[in-house]
Design a protein around this motif. Structure first.
Motif, mmCIF file in Angstrom:
data_model
loop_
_atom_site.group_PDB
_atom_site.id
_atom_site.type_symbol
_atom_site.label_atom_id
_atom_site.label_comp_id
_atom_site.label_asym_id
_atom_site.label_seq_id
_atom_site.Cartn_x
_atom_site.Cartn_y
_atom_site.Cartn_z
ATOM 1 N N VAL A 63 0.845 -1.202 0.000
ATOM 2 C CA VAL A 63 0.000 0.000 0.000
ATOM 3 C C VAL A 63 0.878 1.249 0.000
ATOM 4 C CG1 VAL A 63 -1.723 1.305 1.312
ATOM 5 C CG2 VAL A 63 -1.976 -1.166 1.043
ATOM 6 N N ILE A 64 1.931 1.253 0.800
ATOM 7 C CA ILE A 64 2.862 2.384 0.817
ATOM 8 C C ILE A 64 3.417 2.604 -0.593
ATOM 9 C CG2 ILE A 64 5.134 3.148 1.642
ATOM 10 C CD1 ILE A 64 4.387 1.707 4.350
ATOM 11 N N ALA A 65 3.824 1.531 -1.262
ATOM 12 C CA ALA A 65 4.402 1.639 -2.602
ATOM 13 C C ALA A 65 3.449 2.270 -3.605
ATOM 14 C CB ALA A 65 4.846 0.258 -3.093
ATOM 15 N N GLU A 66 2.156 2.135 -3.376
ATOM 16 C CA GLU A 66 1.173 2.677 -4.313
ATOM 17 C C GLU A 66 0.842 4.150 -4.081
ATOM 18 O OE1 GLU A 66 -2.195 0.115 -5.092
ATOM 19 O OE2 GLU A 66 -0.970 -1.651 -4.664
ATOM 20 N N PHE A 67 1.185 4.688 -2.911
ATOM 21 C CA PHE A 67 0.827 6.080 -2.599
ATOM 22 C C PHE A 67 2.035 6.991 -2.385
ATOM 23 C CE2 PHE A 67 -3.129 3.884 -1.653
ATOM 24 C CZ PHE A 67 -4.060 4.748 -2.196
ATOM 25 N N PHE A 68 3.252 6.451 -2.496
ATOM 26 C CA PHE A 68 4.486 7.221 -2.311
ATOM 27 C C PHE A 68 5.389 7.005 -3.512
ATOM 28 C CE2 PHE A 68 2.911 6.470 1.900
ATOM 29 C CZ PHE A 68 3.403 7.467 2.725
ATOM 30 N N ASP A 69 6.272 7.969 -3.792
ATOM 31 C CA ASP A 69 7.316 7.742 -4.782
ATOM 32 C C ASP A 69 8.272 6.686 -4.244
ATOM 33 O OD1 ASP A 69 6.285 9.696 -6.472
ATOM 34 O OD2 ASP A 69 7.589 11.272 -5.659
ATOM 35 N N GLN A 70 8.939 5.973 -5.135
ATOM 36 C CA GLN A 70 9.842 4.906 -4.717
ATOM 37 C C GLN A 70 11.030 5.413 -3.903
ATOM 38 O OE1 GLN A 70 9.247 1.329 -5.404
ATOM 39 N NE2 GLN A 70 7.361 2.510 -5.317
ATOM 40 N N ASP A 71 11.405 6.686 -4.077
ATOM 41 C CA ASP A 71 12.523 7.241 -3.307
ATOM 42 C C ASP A 71 12.067 8.013 -2.066
ATOM 43 O OD1 ASP A 71 11.411 9.416 -4.633
ATOM 44 O OD2 ASP A 71 13.327 10.213 -5.344
ATOM 45 N N ALA A 72 10.782 7.945 -1.735
ATOM 46 C CA ALA A 72 10.268 8.642 -0.545
ATOM 47 C C ALA A 72 10.875 8.036 0.716
ATOM 48 C CB ALA A 72 8.746 8.546 -0.487
ATOM 49 N N PRO A 73 11.196 8.887 1.706
ATOM 50 C CA PRO A 73 11.790 8.370 2.938
ATOM 51 C C PRO A 73 10.790 7.607 3.804
ATOM 52 C CG PRO A 73 11.494 10.748 3.083
ATOM 53 C CD PRO A 73 11.110 10.344 1.692
ATOM 54 N N VAL A 74 11.295 6.521 4.391
ATOM 55 C CA VAL A 74 10.546 5.708 5.339
ATOM 56 C C VAL A 74 11.394 5.659 6.608
ATOM 57 C CG1 VAL A 74 9.595 3.423 5.837
ATOM 58 C CG2 VAL A 74 9.519 4.327 3.497
ATOM 59 N N TYR A 75 10.850 6.195 7.698
ATOM 60 C CA TYR A 75 11.559 6.238 8.968
ATOM 61 C C TYR A 75 11.018 5.139 9.874
ATOM 62 C CZ TYR A 75 12.639 10.808 7.057
ATOM 63 O OH TYR A 75 13.037 11.830 6.231
ATOM 64 N N LEU A 76 11.896 4.242 10.297
ATOM 65 C CA LEU A 76 11.531 3.122 11.149
ATOM 66 C C LEU A 76 12.082 3.397 12.547
ATOM 67 C CD1 LEU A 76 12.583 0.320 8.629
ATOM 68 C CD2 LEU A 76 10.334 1.411 8.868
ATOM 69 N N PRO A 93 11.507 -3.785 -2.683
ATOM 70 C CA PRO A 93 12.099 -3.730 -4.026
ATOM 71 C C PRO A 93 11.233 -4.509 -5.009
ATOM 72 C CG PRO A 93 13.435 -5.081 -2.530
ATOM 73 C CD PRO A 93 12.319 -4.501 -1.723
ATOM 74 N N GLY A 94 11.096 -3.986 -6.198
ATOM 75 C CA GLY A 94 10.294 -4.656 -7.218
ATOM 76 C C GLY A 94 8.800 -4.617 -6.939
ATOM 77 N N ALA A 95 8.350 -3.587 -6.238
ATOM 78 C CA ALA A 95 6.934 -3.460 -5.884
ATOM 79 C C ALA A 95 6.053 -3.497 -7.124
ATOM 80 C CB ALA A 95 6.686 -2.158 -5.122
ATOM 81 N N PHE A 96 4.862 -4.021 -6.948
ATOM 82 C CA PHE A 96 3.867 -4.052 -8.008
ATOM 83 C C PHE A 96 3.188 -2.689 -8.031
ATOM 84 C CE2 PHE A 96 -0.425 -5.070 -9.640
ATOM 85 C CZ PHE A 96 -0.058 -5.639 -10.844
ATOM 86 N N VAL A 97 3.655 -1.786 -8.880
ATOM 87 C CA VAL A 97 3.086 -0.439 -8.982
ATOM 88 C C VAL A 97 2.879 -0.086 -10.441
ATOM 89 C CG1 VAL A 97 4.064 0.426 -6.819
ATOM 90 C CG2 VAL A 97 5.373 0.658 -8.909
ATOM 91 N N GLU A 98 2.000 0.870 -10.660
ATOM 92 C CA GLU A 98 1.746 1.371 -12.007
ATOM 93 C C GLU A 98 2.965 2.142 -12.474
ATOM 94 O OE1 GLU A 98 -1.164 4.607 -14.109
ATOM 95 O OE2 GLU A 98 -1.929 3.502 -12.401
#
Length: 100
Positions: A63-76, A93-98
């Motif tokens: 879901v994150i991959a579908e609403f964010f750019d692939q280079d968007a930061p993810v803070y854990l 990596p290799g997310a199923f995105v449009e």
């Protein structure tokens, strides 16, 4: 989580006795943003009461991959101060995105 508008959205786990109906905090935040009219987000911070930085589950990663750019930061993070930074592509990596 920060939307393109600059607005910050929060989420929490919504548990259910039927585990498949449970909704994770990440998706709750994203869906709250979408319900408010956001269609794209800039960054997400995920935290939990864990020993190390918490990572999103597989469904949330998609879901994150579908609403964010692939280079968007993810803070854990966690409640003890642990911190790691990655990107959307780094968590899935290799997310199923449009393709754009």
């Amino acid at each position: 989580m920060v939307g393109d508008s600059g607005k910050v959205y929060g989420g929490c786990n919504i548990e259910n006795a039927s585990y498949g109906a449970t909704n994770c905090a990440e998706r709750t935040a994203i869906f709250s943003g979408v319900a408010a009219g956001e269609t794209h987000f800039k960054a997400i911070l995920i935290t939990g009461n864990t020993d190390g930085p918490i990572a999103p589950c597989g469904i949330c990663r998609q879901v994150i991959a579908e609403f964010f750019d692939q280079d968007a930061p993810v803070y854990l993070t966690n409640q003890k101060g642990a911190f790691a930074e990655t990107t959307v592509a780094g968590i899935l990596p290799g997310a199923f995105v449009e393709l754009k």
